[in-house]
Design a protein around this motif. Structure first.
Motif, mmCIF file in Angstrom:
data_model
loop_
_atom_site.group_PDB
_atom_site.id
_atom_site.type_symbol
_atom_site.label_atom_id
_atom_site.label_comp_id
_atom_site.label_asym_id
_atom_site.label_seq_id
_atom_site.Cartn_x
_atom_site.Cartn_y
_atom_site.Cartn_z
ATOM 1 N N SER A 121 0.819 -1.217 0.000
ATOM 2 C CA SER A 121 0.000 0.000 0.000
ATOM 3 C C SER A 121 0.847 1.259 0.000
ATOM 4 O O SER A 121 0.411 2.313 -0.463
ATOM 5 N N TYR A 122 2.022 1.165 0.566
ATOM 6 C CA TYR A 122 2.821 2.369 0.764
ATOM 7 C C TYR A 122 3.597 2.811 -0.470
ATOM 8 O O TYR A 122 4.221 3.864 -0.458
ATOM 9 N N LEU A 123 3.496 2.053 -1.551
ATOM 10 C CA LEU A 123 4.028 2.563 -2.816
ATOM 11 C C LEU A 123 3.185 3.775 -3.220
ATOM 12 O O LEU A 123 3.693 4.836 -3.574
ATOM 13 N N ASN A 124 1.878 3.607 -3.097
ATOM 14 C CA ASN A 124 0.924 4.674 -3.395
ATOM 15 C C ASN A 124 1.155 5.887 -2.480
ATOM 16 O O ASN A 124 1.247 7.030 -2.942
ATOM 17 N N SER A 125 1.306 5.613 -1.178
ATOM 18 C CA SER A 125 1.557 6.704 -0.230
ATOM 19 C C SER A 125 2.854 7.437 -0.565
ATOM 20 O O SER A 125 2.914 8.666 -0.495
ATOM 21 N N ALA A 164 -9.906 10.830 0.812
ATOM 22 C CA ALA A 164 -9.610 9.561 1.492
ATOM 23 C C ALA A 164 -8.774 9.814 2.743
ATOM 24 O O ALA A 164 -9.294 9.837 3.863
ATOM 25 N N GLU A 165 -7.484 10.034 2.570
ATOM 26 C CA GLU A 165 -6.610 10.206 3.734
ATOM 27 C C GLU A 165 -5.297 10.824 3.294
ATOM 28 O O GLU A 165 -5.087 11.089 2.110
ATOM 29 N N GLY A 166 -4.399 11.055 4.259
ATOM 30 C CA GLY A 166 -3.056 11.514 3.946
ATOM 31 C C GLY A 166 -2.189 10.321 3.562
ATOM 32 O O GLY A 166 -2.652 9.176 3.587
ATOM 33 N N SER A 167 -0.929 10.560 3.227
ATOM 34 C CA SER A 167 -0.080 9.427 2.840
ATOM 35 C C SER A 167 0.156 8.501 4.024
ATOM 36 O O SER A 167 0.395 7.314 3.846
ATOM 37 N N GLY A 168 0.056 9.036 5.240
ATOM 38 C CA GLY A 168 0.218 8.198 6.434
ATOM 39 C C GLY A 168 -0.648 8.667 7.583
ATOM 40 O O GLY A 168 -0.289 8.538 8.746
ATOM 41 N N GLU A 169 -1.823 9.228 7.247
ATOM 42 C CA GLU A 169 -2.699 9.790 8.288
ATOM 43 C C GLU A 169 -4.155 9.756 7.821
ATOM 44 O O GLU A 169 -4.426 9.831 6.636
ATOM 45 N N ASN A 170 -5.069 9.715 8.773
ATOM 46 C CA ASN A 170 -6.476 9.991 8.483
ATOM 47 C C ASN A 170 -6.689 11.498 8.559
ATOM 48 O O ASN A 170 -5.841 12.223 9.063
ATOM 49 N N ILE A 171 -7.842 11.947 8.050
ATOM 50 C CA ILE A 171 -8.083 13.397 7.988
ATOM 51 C C ILE A 171 -9.455 13.759 8.551
ATOM 52 O O ILE A 171 -10.409 12.974 8.427
ATOM 53 N N PHE A 172 -9.525 14.922 9.167
ATOM 54 C CA PHE A 172 -10.774 15.445 9.740
ATOM 55 C C PHE A 172 -10.973 16.892 9.297
ATOM 56 O O PHE A 172 -9.985 17.612 9.120
#
Ligand code: PPE
Length: 305
Positions: free
Chosen positions: A164-168, A193-201
């Motif tokens: 998954s982290y290739l995309n990130s 969706a989200e950050g490369s390594g975080e959720n978002i609010f």
């Protein structure tokens, strides 16, 4: 050489190896085919000693990731909890980041992962503010990536896999090249969706909103904790699909994650959001108070080392 702060020992398949000897063969399956699942966990210093934030929940998520990719972990969550605690103690760290990883190791090449053995490793090391020194206090500039979030029927967001982290990584490099501190990915339908390594609010008119899991994101434990804390503080929290203009029009925007903790976002695509707002600051303060054992009502989130 490395930008990593080294510790002393790494737990691998039930034993401790000196840091430098915790290596794997270059033909390990995971290196070629992305067949690894991992976790990121933090251990905080509290008044009653070091404690790991939501250790059991992280190891349950590791098991879920493994289940999705047909990998049967050779250790139970209980055994891994014990191993993680021992690894922290053995390295004499009072606060640290914990990285358990289960991967298809050396023994077979070719796409089929089942022919390769499963190795399990737990490493710990000190890891400070993920998005830079001033990020937690002042926030960062974020930019929407031209890369889309990997699709739920290709490399599912629910699996915390190396693949998954290739995309990130693509999104993160692009964001930094464009002068931002972090990327925000939209999913294939164009929803946030989200950050490369975080959720978002986002926060607008006092209502806290975050994308639902069905928009193809990682089921973040910081996300879940912040939702609980926000509701306990009396805010309405909704999980709903967001479009990019919801980010531009928000009063406040922030990222959550184990590494990023609760990092305010002060602009999106050069549209100013401004300094960390009152809701962000209240949630950040409560989050750190909970993680460092200062709020008895969240004591169940902490596993004393
Ligand atoms: N989404 C993604 C894509 C993600 O990688 C993370 C964690 C989250 C959401 C938040 O999940 P949680 O940690 O359970 O709140 N990212 C990990 C990896 C960071 C890294 O660079 O490595 C982390 O924060 O540990």
């Amino acid at each position: 050489m490395a930008d990593i702060v080294e510790a002393k020992y790494i737990w691998k398949n039930g034993e401790f190896l000196p840091w430098a000897q915790a290596t794997t063969h270059v033909l390990s399956h995971a290196l070629h085919y992305g067949t690894a699942v991992f976790e990121g966990i933090r251990c905080y210093e509290t008044q009653t000693g070091s404690a790991v934030f939501r250790l059991r929940d992280h190891l349950k998520r590791l098991e879920s990731s493994a289940r999705i990719i047909n990998m049967e972990l050779p250790y139970s969550p209980e055994e891994l909890i014990d191993a993680a605690r021992q690894t922290i103690r053995k390295n004499e760290l009072s606060s640290c980041y914990i990285r358990p990883i289960a991967y298809r190791g050396y023994g077979a090449v070719g796409v089929n992962p089942r022919r390769a053995p499963i190795d399990v490793v737990i490493a710990v090391w000190p890891w400070d503010a993920y998005l830079g020194e001033s990020a937690l206090a002042e926030g960062i500039a974020a930019g929407i990536s031209s890369w889309r979030q990997r699709s739920a029927n290709a490399t599912p967001g629910a699996v915390k896999s190396s693949a998954s982290y290739l995309n990130s990584g693509l999104a993160n490099m692009e964001a930094l090249d464009n002068g931002y501190g972090e990327a925000i990915l939209l999913n294939e339908l164009g929803f946030v969706a989200e950050g490369s390594g975080e959720n978002i609010f986002v926060v607008r008119d006092g209502i806290v909103a975050t994308p639902p899991l069905s928009d193809g994101i990682l089921e973040g434990l910081t996300r879940a904790s912040v939702i609980t804390i926000a509701r306990d503080l009396g805010y309405s929290v909704v999980e709903k699909s967001l479009v990019r203009t919801d980010l531009y029009l928000a009063d406040e925007v922030f990222f959550t994650g184990t590494a990023a903790e609760l990092t305010p976002i002060n602009s999106v695509d050069h549209r100013a959001i401004g300094k960390p707002g009152p809701v962000t600051r209240a949630l950040q303060e409560r989050f750190f108070a909970a993680a460092t054992g200062r709020l008895p009502e969240y004591a169940e989130w902490l596993d004393v080392v």
